[in-house]
Design an enzyme around this catalytic site. Structure first.
Site, PDB file in Angstrom:
ATOM      1  N   ARG A  70      -9.617 -30.065 -48.926  1.00  0.00           N
ATOM      2  CA  ARG A  70      -8.837 -31.261 -49.280  1.00  0.00           C
ATOM      3  C   ARG A  70      -8.178 -31.880 -48.044  1.00  0.00           C
ATOM      4  NH1 ARG A  70      -4.703 -30.721 -53.711  1.00  0.00           N
ATOM      5  NH2 ARG A  70      -4.820 -32.963 -53.554  1.00  0.00           N
ATOM      6  N   HIS A 119       5.677 -33.763 -55.029  1.00  0.00           N
ATOM      7  CA  HIS A 119       4.817 -32.575 -54.987  1.00  0.00           C
ATOM      8  C   HIS A 119       4.539 -32.086 -53.564  1.00  0.00           C
ATOM      9  CE1 HIS A 119       3.123 -33.572 -59.280  1.00  0.00           C
ATOM     10  NE2 HIS A 119       4.352 -33.099 -59.306  1.00  0.00           N
ATOM     11  N   CYS A 149       7.971 -13.241 -40.676  1.00  0.00           N
ATOM     12  CA  CYS A 149       8.025 -12.127 -41.638  1.00  0.00           C
ATOM     13  C   CYS A 149       6.654 -11.526 -41.933  1.00  0.00           C
ATOM     14  CB  CYS A 149       8.682 -12.591 -42.939  1.00  0.00           C
ATOM     15  SG  CYS A 149       7.605 -13.608 -43.965  1.00  0.00           S
ATOM     16  N   SER A 188      -2.057 -40.106 -64.713  1.00  0.00           N
ATOM     17  CA  SER A 188      -2.422 -39.806 -66.096  1.00  0.00           C
ATOM     18  C   SER A 188      -1.172 -39.534 -66.945  1.00  0.00           C
ATOM     19  CB  SER A 188      -3.360 -38.605 -66.154  1.00  0.00           C
ATOM     20  OG  SER A 188      -2.787 -37.515 -65.471  1.00  0.00           O
TER      21      SER A 188
END
Ligand code: OAD
Length: 249
Positions: A70, A119, A149, A188
């Protein structure tokens, strides 16, 4: 109801604050596939099967591979006339914000100044374990580990089952609750909590206009829906709005 642009333009003429909620449909003309349209599946997986913490814990390599695909696609696309029309809109009204569910950065690339990312953003990364942010793209084919970490690095996007960034949802609610016109473009309207934001604008008596190829669950609370491609409809109506404003000045 199919939209009547003169009513929307009159509303825009009188608006102090305009808010736009966008979804994948606005980037379709740039070549980014929508999630629930044709081309929305990757290797036959639905986004709900990959964009989750449990999918990452089960098969981090598969999820990372999807995001590499993507990212590669998104890094090659450009904003389209729909994005550019929203930049024009921002220049024509006193106050304007774009609330987007898209993670592709195309609103920012086109020049929109006030963009609220619900998002996250696919070009940023963070540590799955400690949350430390990593700016800039990580191109590595193997999943990198956090230098702090040792946890796995993941994209800084919101996955299903995760909360939205607190500041983004708070700001989105504030804008929706005080706007005069609210546009809903290419979504949508089924993924929460983004899908509920137009209802806040409705309760605040904003004028709601939707731009989509077809009707959605949000259509019934909209004053009008403009059926068609956002990269054509938005420039047409915002262009007419600009002309009407010029004629008055
Ligand atoms: P969807 O793929 O669910 O919906 C895209 C919408 O855009 C549909 O209603 C289409 O009819 C419409 N559309 C397609 N092409 C268009 C065009 N050229 N002009 C106007 N409208 C067009 O995408 P979203 O609603 O953005 O979340 O999906 C919401 C969220 O679900 C995404 O942010 C993502 C996804 O899973 C996460 O990843 C958390």
């Amino acid at each position: 109801m199919n939209g009547n642009s003169s009513e929307l333009i009159s509303r825009l003429m009188n608006a102090r604050s305009v808010v736009v909620l966008t979804g994948a449909g606005i980037s379709a003309a740039s070549g980014v596939p929508t999630f629930r349209g044709e081309g929305g599946l990757w290797k036959n997986y639905r986004p709900e099967e990959l964009a989750t913490p449990s999918a990452f814990l089960r098969d981090a390599g598969l999820v990372w591979e999807w995001y590499l695909w993507r990212r590669d696609l998104i890094s090659q696309v450009k904003p389209n006339p729909g994005h550019q029309a929203l930049v024009e809109l921002e220049n024509l009204v006193p106050d304007c914000a774009v609330i987007t569910q898209n993670v592709d950065n195309l609103h920012q690339d086109s020049g929109s100044r006030k963009v609220i990312e619900l998002h996250g953003n696919i070009m940023r990364n963070k540590c799955f374990e400690c949350g430390k942010m990593y700016q800039g793209e990580v191109k590595s084919d193997a999943i990198p580990h956090c230098p702090e970490c040792g946890g796995l690095i993941r994209p800084d996007v919101v996955w299903f089952g995760e909360p939205l960034p607190e500041h983004a949802i708070r700001e989105a609610h504030q804008y929706a609750g005080k706007c005069d016109v609210f546009l809903i473009v290419g979504t949508s309207g089924i993924v929460e909590p983004a899908a509920s934001i137009p209802f806040i604008a409705r309760s605040a008596n904003a004028y709601l206009a939707e731009f989509n190829l077809n009707s959605t669950p949000i259509s019934e609370i909209c004053d009008e829906t403009f059926f068609g491609e956002a990269d054509k409809k938005l420039p047409e109506i915002i262009g007419d709005f600009k002309k009407r404003k010029r004629n008055l000045s």
